[in-house]
Design an enzyme around this catalytic site. Structure first.
Site, PDB file in Angstrom:
ATOM      1  N   LYS A 208       0.777  -1.099   0.021  1.00 37.30           N
ATOM      2  CA  LYS A 208       0.031   0.108  -0.047  1.00 37.30           C
ATOM      3  C   LYS A 208       0.753   1.196   0.083  1.00 37.30           C
ATOM      4  CE  LYS A 208      -3.849   1.966   2.368  1.00 37.30           C
ATOM      5  NZ  LYS A 208      -4.775   1.790   3.744  1.00 37.30           N
TER       6      LYS A 208
ATOM      7  N   SER B  82      -9.316   1.740   2.778  1.00 36.74           N
ATOM      8  CA  SER B  82      -8.720   2.528   1.955  1.00 36.74           C
ATOM      9  C   SER B  82      -7.642   1.803   1.169  1.00 36.74           C
ATOM     10  CB  SER B  82      -8.005   3.884   2.598  1.00 36.74           C
ATOM     11  OG  SER B  82      -7.267   3.192   3.764  1.00 36.74           O
TER      12      SER B  82
ATOM     13  N   SER C 205      -9.794  -0.266   7.049  1.00 34.47           N
ATOM     14  CA  SER C 205      -9.080  -0.094   5.799  1.00 34.47           C
ATOM     15  C   SER C 205      -8.451  -1.367   5.078  1.00 34.47           C
ATOM     16  CB  SER C 205      -7.868   0.889   5.937  1.00 34.47           C
ATOM     17  OG  SER C 205      -8.457   2.179   6.030  1.00 34.47           O
TER      18      SER C 205
END
Length: 660
Positions: free
Chosen positions: A315, A391, A415
């Site tokens: 990420k 996210s 997330s």
């Protein structure tokens, strides 16, 4: 929108000397009746603030014209009557006789602000998801409304009024400022005393990642390649980490061959319409070099571990050298250069993992849709017209597409878990402090963790075993017990489910947009109960709203603290509007709000510990059943240029690897 000053008229607001008489105001309502009504539903709502000790009230007009509202002055604040003569009041201006503390320009500006506030609040409902809105309307009018709303809440005066309204409407003010919580504040999580659990293998944190991975392998059932290599059983079947290891060791394929397939697929999807922006940073040469080194190790018969040659993504809020860390912004890498891997990335790299690049995400992690206007939004591989959730949108999409066996994401409020659920993968939010946060953008909080995403539970276990390990500070302060992994190798298959007790909170379970969602989940529960003899027990989770409030204040304050050093200059203006709205709301939290949230946090931890102790009196293991999303996965706004594509594109990598 009418009532909002044009850009050319906003210039004076940037001048520090403009409106020198404006003092911190006190937002309130003009009458108890107005206070009892919702501002967003009532056109007669009065908005009051204090300017130079004069109370100014704006009352929207009764018609549709927003310019029909009026301003009037009330008596000076009683606590400031004595000091009123110290204000520099303009003299001789008869155009504003009821406001001796304002000149004509200031009066016009205040009137425009109040009209803007009344117009936005009365015609927009920013906290409600409009399911039936036309996609074209979402892409146009809602964007204008969002920009206007962000501009409004970032104003030094009106912004506080707007955020105060939303905080009071949602019960935040009542819970944090008007409620006495009989608990001391808890600023960091605590590890309660815990007895060793049967069927669990405990790992030594101090051991090397390679050693922990070998221990994790002992927890898995014996590997049978026939279960994964039979293409006739399913048109699409995820390859697990052990499948790739078997292919490499058997000579059916090499990491370099798989790398070329992944590179080809990523380039193809970036050129499609609609595009599939899985990655923010992607270096083909670096990826080929990693794959070549892994291929050479297999040729020499010395692979580092079961993870050697396995492709993973990271990420974009976690450092992975030589890729920049942008947090899905357009500027963060300029103020925070990357010089080395994050600790968790370094541990995975030592096991032979090949990193594809930096995966897409919701900007700065402040959103759960995965929408990213900066680089494009990663689409759900199972339904390209829908979102992935966020996210950690890019990591979940890459794993769901079969392009990566696993991924590394961050999670402070869902997330990892939300996109994993929406994309049909497995995501693990580890216990706080289990993984070292050094080298991430969120390493200063008390909720955020770094965790793995993968296609299967066993792959999550292998990746987690390699990357776990508390930081020295967390070991000293939290004193966590040794991490454990379930012994899947000693299980009895479906017979083990018979000992499970499934806790179902019906009120929460049925709080869905459509009963189709809850009905489908009920079907799954009934199937488990019928096939595996699981027990379903009704439970109640107390104080869910207070728990949500505590979480929002704590993680919002911690996020704002970590972002402030980088957002004080013009860089903050480059953030997208939805992120700016979140940061503006976080700025409204006070120190007492944070302490109140910490007290609520402590209270709920005590409740959870008590419930856990009660559950342990019953030897049957408990599983809490919940619906991850209370509505269908959101759909992308339609574009006439979009073409239909299917998951069939993602099968190419599997076919290529099979062909060797």
């Amino acid at each position: 929108m009418r009532g909002i000053p044009a850009p050319s008229e906003r210039g004076p607001t940037r001048d520090k000397n403009y409106l020198p008489h404006l003092q911190p105001y006190v937002p309130c309502y003009a009458s108890p009746d107005a206070c009892a009504r919702h501002i967003g539903r009532c056109r007669h709502t009065h908005v009051v603030w204090t300017v130079n000790c004069e109370e100014i009230i704006y009352q929207p007009g009764l018609g549709d014209d927003s310019n029909s509202g009026t301003l009037s002055g009330l008596s000076p604040c009683s606590q400031h009557k004595k000091g009123r003569q110290h204000h520099n009041q303009p003299q001789g201006d008869t155009s504003i006789p009821t406001f001796p503390c304002l000149d004509a320009q200031q009066f016009t500006y205040i009137q425009n602000l109040m009209k803007s506030l009344a117009l936005i609040i009365s015609r927009s409902d920013f906290y409600k998801y409009e399911e039936e809105v036309d996609p074209i309307d979402v892409a146009s009018s809602k964007r204008v409304a969002l920009r206007a709303f962000v501009w409004l809440i970032e104003l030094p005066l009106v912004g506080s009024l707007v955020t105060s309204f939303f905080k009071r409407k949602n019960g935040i003010t009542r819970e944090l400022q008007e409620t006495l919580v009989p608990e001391a504040p808890m600023f960091r999580p605590e590890f309660p005393p815990q007895e060793p659990e049967p069927g669990t293998l405990y790992l030594e944190e101090e051991s090397a990642p390679l050693t922990r991975v070998e221990s994790a392998l002992k927890c898995l059932p014996p590997y049978n390649p026939a279960n994964s290599w039979n293409c006739e059983t399913s048109p699409f079947l995820y390859w697990k980490i052990r499948d790739f290891a078997h292919a490499y060791r058997s000579g059916f394929s090499t990491p370099s061959a798989v790398a070329e397939c992944i590179i080809s697929e990523l380039e193809e999807f970036n050129n499609k319409n609609p595009t599939m922006p899985f990655l923010i940073s992607f270096h083909t040469d670096d990826m080929r070099n990693q794959a070549a080194a892994s291929t050479q190790r297999f040729k020499e018969g010395r692979p580092l571990s079961i993870l050697d040659g396995v492709f993973m993504c990271v990420k974009d809020d976690i450092d992975c050298y030589p890729h920049p860390t942008k947090g899905a912004t357009t500027w963060f890498h300029k103020v925070r250069p990357v010089e080395e891997d994050a600790i968790c990335v370094s541990r995975l790299r030592s096991c032979g993992v090949i990193f594809v690049g930096k995966a897409n995400m919701h900007e700065l992690g402040l959103g759960v849709s995965g929408n990213n206007p900066n680089y494009g939004t990663a689409r759900n591989p199972h339904a390209l017209e829908r979102y992935t959730g966020g996210s950690s949108s890019g990591p979940a999409a890459l794993v769901a597409a079969g392009l990566c066996s696993a991924a590394v994401g961050t999670d402070g409020g869902g997330s990892i878990r939300i996109p994993s659920s929406l994309c049909g993968t497995v995501g693990l939010k580890t216990t706080y402090g289990r993984t070292n946060m050094e080298g991430s953008l969120v390493d200063g909080g008390t909720m955020e963790i770094i965790g793995p995403l993968a296609a299967t539970v066993e792959d999550v276990m292998l990746v987690y075993a390699a990357m776990l390990g508390s930081s020295p500070a967390d070991k000293f302060n939290l004193k966590p017990p040794p991490p454990g992994l379930p012994m899947l190798s000693s299980g009895n298959g479906l017979d083990d489910f018979g000992s499970l007790r499934l806790g179902k909170y019906t009120e929460w379970f049925n709080d869905v947009y459509s009963t189709d969602i809850s009905d489908k989940c009920d079907d799954v529960l009934n199937l488990l109960q019928k096939t595996c003899a699981c027990q379903i027990t009704e439970i109640v989770i107390p104080e869910l709203h207070e728990m949500k409030t505590s979480h929002m204040v704590v993680i919002g304050s911690e996020t704002l603290y970590s972002m402030n050093p980088y957002c004080l200059d013009e860089s903050g203006n480059q953030i997208t509007h939805d992120t700016r709205a979140s940061l503006a709301f976080f700025r409204s939290f006070s120190a007492s709000d944070y302490v109140g949230a910490a007290c609520l946090r402590c209270l709920h931890c005590r409740i959870e510990f008590l419930n856990l102790s009660i559950c342990r009196l019953d030897l049957s293991p408990w599983v809490l059943i919940s619906i991850s999303e209370n509505r269908a996965i959101p759909i992308f706004p339609q574009s006439p240029r979009a073409k239909n594509t299917t998951l069939d594109h993602f099968i190419k990598i599997r076919e290529f690897t099979h062909s060797g």
